[in-house]
Design a protein around this motif. Structure first.
Motif, PDB file in Angstrom:
ATOM      1  N   SER A   1       0.860  -1.204   0.066  1.00 39.61           N
ATOM      2  CA  SER A   1       0.126  -0.159  -0.079  1.00 39.61           C
ATOM      3  C   SER A   1       0.884   1.350   0.044  1.00 39.61           C
ATOM      4  CB  SER A   1      -0.966  -0.089   1.215  1.00 39.61           C
ATOM      5  OG  SER A   1      -0.201  -0.128   2.333  1.00 39.61           O
ATOM      6  N   THR A   2       2.253   0.954  -0.211  1.00 36.98           N
ATOM      7  CA  THR A   2       3.127   2.336  -0.324  1.00 36.98           C
ATOM      8  C   THR A   2       4.109   1.656  -1.341  1.00 36.98           C
ATOM      9  OG1 THR A   2       4.502   1.073   1.472  1.00 36.98           O
ATOM     10  CG2 THR A   2       2.744   2.821   2.161  1.00 36.98           C
ATOM     11  N   SER A   3       4.639   2.904  -1.848  1.00 37.47           N
ATOM     12  CA  SER A   3       5.618   2.857  -2.892  1.00 37.47           C
ATOM     13  C   SER A   3       7.029   1.812  -2.489  1.00 37.47           C
ATOM     14  CB  SER A   3       6.370   4.259  -3.202  1.00 37.47           C
ATOM     15  OG  SER A   3       5.334   4.870  -3.909  1.00 37.47           O
ATOM     16  N   ARG A   4       7.202   0.859  -2.921  1.00 38.23           N
ATOM     17  CA  ARG A   4       8.315   0.135  -2.431  1.00 38.23           C
ATOM     18  C   ARG A   4       8.881  -0.248  -3.789  1.00 38.23           C
ATOM     19  NH1 ARG A   4       7.388  -2.362   2.513  1.00 38.23           N
ATOM     20  NH2 ARG A   4       9.587  -3.187   2.369  1.00 38.23           N
ATOM     21  N   TYR A   5      10.211  -0.105  -3.893  1.00 38.01           N
ATOM     22  CA  TYR A   5      11.120  -0.226  -5.233  1.00 38.01           C
ATOM     23  C   TYR A   5      11.934  -1.547  -4.716  1.00 38.01           C
ATOM     24  CZ  TYR A   5       9.660   4.135  -6.576  1.00 38.01           C
ATOM     25  OH  TYR A   5       8.580   5.239  -6.997  1.00 38.01           O
ATOM     26  N   TYR A   6      12.189  -1.934  -3.856  1.00 34.66           N
ATOM     27  CA  TYR A   6      12.495  -3.221  -3.233  1.00 34.66           C
ATOM     28  C   TYR A   6      11.604  -4.041  -2.757  1.00 34.66           C
ATOM     29  CZ  TYR A   6      17.132  -1.028  -4.604  1.00 34.66           C
ATOM     30  OH  TYR A   6      18.263  -0.497  -5.021  1.00 34.66           O
ATOM     31  N   PRO A   7      11.036  -5.150  -3.232  1.00 35.34           N
ATOM     32  CA  PRO A   7       9.845  -5.656  -2.798  1.00 35.34           C
ATOM     33  C   PRO A   7      10.097  -6.483  -1.688  1.00 35.34           C
ATOM     34  CG  PRO A   7      10.805  -7.087  -4.836  1.00 35.34           C
ATOM     35  CD  PRO A   7      11.597  -5.520  -4.536  1.00 35.34           C
ATOM     36  N   PRO A   8       9.214  -6.395  -0.485  1.00 33.03           N
ATOM     37  CA  PRO A   8       9.194  -7.128   0.671  1.00 33.03           C
ATOM     38  C   PRO A   8       8.897  -8.794   0.401  1.00 33.03           C
ATOM     39  CG  PRO A   8       7.347  -5.960   0.537  1.00 33.03           C
ATOM     40  CD  PRO A   8       7.901  -5.545  -0.697  1.00 33.03           C
ATOM     41  N   LEU A   9       9.495  -9.498   1.268  1.00 31.11           N
ATOM     42  CA  LEU A   9       9.475 -11.006   0.943  1.00 31.11           C
ATOM     43  C   LEU A   9       8.159 -11.325   2.104  1.00 31.11           C
ATOM     44  CD1 LEU A   9      12.056 -10.615  -0.146  1.00 31.11           C
ATOM     45  CD2 LEU A   9      12.686 -12.844   0.654  1.00 31.11           C
ATOM     46  N   ASN A  10       7.960 -10.382   3.230  1.00 33.13           N
ATOM     47  CA  ASN A  10       7.120 -10.984   4.514  1.00 33.13           C
ATOM     48  C   ASN A  10       5.787 -10.427   3.807  1.00 33.13           C
ATOM     49  OD1 ASN A  10       5.488 -11.210   6.498  1.00 33.13           O
ATOM     50  ND2 ASN A  10       7.534 -10.528   7.848  1.00 33.13           N
ATOM     51  N   LEU A  11       4.760 -11.564   4.001  1.00 34.88           N
ATOM     52  CA  LEU A  11       3.473 -11.562   3.472  1.00 34.88           C
ATOM     53  C   LEU A  11       2.702 -10.370   4.374  1.00 34.88           C
ATOM     54  CD1 LEU A  11       1.533 -12.924   5.602  1.00 34.88           C
ATOM     55  CD2 LEU A  11       2.159 -14.852   4.617  1.00 34.88           C
ATOM     56  N   ARG A  12       3.154 -10.205   5.494  1.00 33.12           N
ATOM     57  CA  ARG A  12       2.602  -9.038   6.537  1.00 33.12           C
ATOM     58  C   ARG A  12       2.672  -7.791   5.894  1.00 33.12           C
ATOM     59  NH1 ARG A  12       4.484 -13.163   9.653  1.00 33.12           N
ATOM     60  NH2 ARG A  12       2.864 -13.980  11.090  1.00 33.12           N
ATOM     61  N   GLU A  13       3.518  -7.746   4.991  1.00 32.66           N
ATOM     62  CA  GLU A  13       3.901  -6.360   4.443  1.00 32.66           C
ATOM     63  C   GLU A  13       3.008  -5.843   2.968  1.00 32.66           C
ATOM     64  OE1 GLU A  13       8.736  -6.830   5.382  1.00 32.66           O
ATOM     65  OE2 GLU A  13       7.868  -4.525   4.538  1.00 32.66           O
ATOM     66  N   TYR A  14       2.130  -6.831   2.781  1.00 28.38           N
ATOM     67  CA  TYR A  14       1.367  -6.633   1.642  1.00 28.38           C
ATOM     68  C   TYR A  14      -0.073  -6.352   2.005  1.00 28.38           C
ATOM     69  CZ  TYR A  14       4.971  -8.211  -1.344  1.00 28.38           C
ATOM     70  OH  TYR A  14       6.352  -8.351  -2.178  1.00 28.38           O
ATOM     71  N   ALA A  15      -0.625  -5.268   1.575  1.00 29.59           N
ATOM     72  CA  ALA A  15      -1.874  -4.805   2.184  1.00 29.59           C
ATOM     73  C   ALA A  15      -3.114  -5.544   1.539  1.00 29.59           C
ATOM     74  CB  ALA A  15      -2.070  -3.381   2.312  1.00 29.59           C
ATOM     75  N   TYR A  16      -3.043  -5.540   0.204  1.00 30.65           N
ATOM     76  CA  TYR A  16      -4.059  -6.002  -0.688  1.00 30.65           C
ATOM     77  C   TYR A  16      -4.036  -7.483  -1.175  1.00 30.65           C
ATOM     78  CZ  TYR A  16      -4.742  -0.886  -0.428  1.00 30.65           C
ATOM     79  OH  TYR A  16      -4.804   0.190  -0.073  1.00 30.65           O
ATOM     80  N   TRP A  17      -4.959  -8.160  -1.091  1.00 32.20           N
ATOM     81  CA  TRP A  17      -4.735  -9.563  -1.679  1.00 32.20           C
ATOM     82  C   TRP A  17      -5.859  -9.960  -2.688  1.00 32.20           C
ATOM     83  CZ3 TRP A  17      -0.900 -12.995  -0.207  1.00 32.20           C
ATOM     84  CH2 TRP A  17       0.093 -12.638   0.643  1.00 32.20           C
ATOM     85  N   GLY A  18      -5.524 -10.610  -3.708  1.00 30.86           N
ATOM     86  CA  GLY A  18      -6.362 -11.259  -4.931  1.00 30.86           C
ATOM     87  C   GLY A  18      -7.028 -12.469  -4.172  1.00 30.86           C
ATOM     88  N   GLN A  19      -7.938 -13.252  -5.026  1.00 34.52           N
ATOM     89  CA  GLN A  19      -8.241 -14.351  -4.912  1.00 34.52           C
ATOM     90  C   GLN A  19      -7.296 -15.288  -5.261  1.00 34.52           C
ATOM     91  OE1 GLN A  19      -8.835 -13.258  -7.885  1.00 34.52           O
ATOM     92  NE2 GLN A  19      -8.893 -14.802  -8.974  1.00 34.52           N
ATOM     93  N   GLY A  20      -7.221 -16.392  -5.030  1.00 29.94           N
ATOM     94  CA  GLY A  20      -6.254 -17.459  -5.379  1.00 29.94           C
ATOM     95  C   GLY A  20      -6.451 -18.119  -6.615  1.00 29.94           C
ATOM     96  N   THR A  21      -5.824 -18.442  -7.418  1.00 28.44           N
ATOM     97  CA  THR A  21      -5.557 -19.520  -8.617  1.00 28.44           C
ATOM     98  C   THR A  21      -5.014 -20.689  -8.370  1.00 28.44           C
ATOM     99  OG1 THR A  21      -5.798 -19.455 -11.275  1.00 28.44           O
ATOM    100  CG2 THR A  21      -3.692 -18.417  -9.898  1.00 28.44           C
ATOM    101  N   GLN A  22      -5.679 -21.910  -8.578  1.00 31.89           N
ATOM    102  CA  GLN A  22      -5.354 -23.181  -8.406  1.00 31.89           C
ATOM    103  C   GLN A  22      -4.118 -23.701  -9.565  1.00 31.89           C
ATOM    104  OE1 GLN A  22      -5.876 -25.408  -5.713  1.00 31.89           O
ATOM    105  NE2 GLN A  22      -3.975 -26.539  -6.647  1.00 31.89           N
ATOM    106  N   VAL A  23      -3.147 -24.108  -9.075  1.00 32.98           N
ATOM    107  CA  VAL A  23      -2.032 -24.609 -10.040  1.00 32.98           C
ATOM    108  C   VAL A  23      -1.877 -25.768  -9.529  1.00 32.98           C
ATOM    109  CG1 VAL A  23       0.239 -24.649 -10.739  1.00 32.98           C
ATOM    110  CG2 VAL A  23      -0.930 -22.596 -10.449  1.00 32.98           C
ATOM    111  N   THR A  24      -2.246 -26.997 -10.431  1.00 35.60           N
ATOM    112  CA  THR A  24      -1.866 -28.370 -10.231  1.00 35.60           C
ATOM    113  C   THR A  24      -0.950 -28.929 -11.160  1.00 35.60           C
ATOM    114  OG1 THR A  24      -4.037 -28.466  -9.117  1.00 35.60           O
ATOM    115  CG2 THR A  24      -3.079 -30.503  -9.893  1.00 35.60           C
TER     116      THR A  24
END
Length: 126
Positions: free
Chosen positions: A100-123
């Protein structure tokens, strides 16, 4: 708010390829970092790959390095995950996320991501 819609999952044989897409809409920004995470049955959600706002910085978990490529098309507000040489252990629900903020170096921790989409299944079958 930012809405994320992921697509592109499916059933593929081991060694095959899939390309996932995640389209962002709403109050999005091309400077937000975007990431892909996955969750296999009975396991916790884990980081897969992420890309910074400019697209010049990427991060991958060790198990997908050399096989997966994350990219973004800011003109289309879309992030892609190209997955090659797929293995049965890649089977999971894949979700995209955005900070939810500008991040030029992407975080690895999921807690740093504010928005989530629905999942898509990969089998991936062996």
């Amino acid at each position: 708010q930012v809405q994320l819609v992921a697509s592109g999952g499916g059933l593929v044989q081991a060694g095959g390829s899939l390309r996932l897409s995640c389209v962002a809409s709403g109050r999005t920004s091309t400077t937000y970092a975007m990431g892909w995470f996955r969750q296999a049955p009975g396991k916790e959600r884990e980081f897969v790959a992420a890309i910074g706002g400019t697209g010049s910085n990427t991060q991958y978990t060790d198990s997908v390095k050399g096989r997966f490529t994350i990219s973004r098309d800011n003109a289309k507000n879309t992030v892609y995950l190209q997955m090659n040489s797929l293995k049965p252990e890649d089977t999971a629900v894949y979700s995209c996320a955005a900070t939810s903020t500008s991040r030029y170096y992407p975080p690895l921790n999921l807690r740093e991501y504010a928005y989530w989409g629905q999942g898509t299944q990969v089998t991936v079958s062996s």
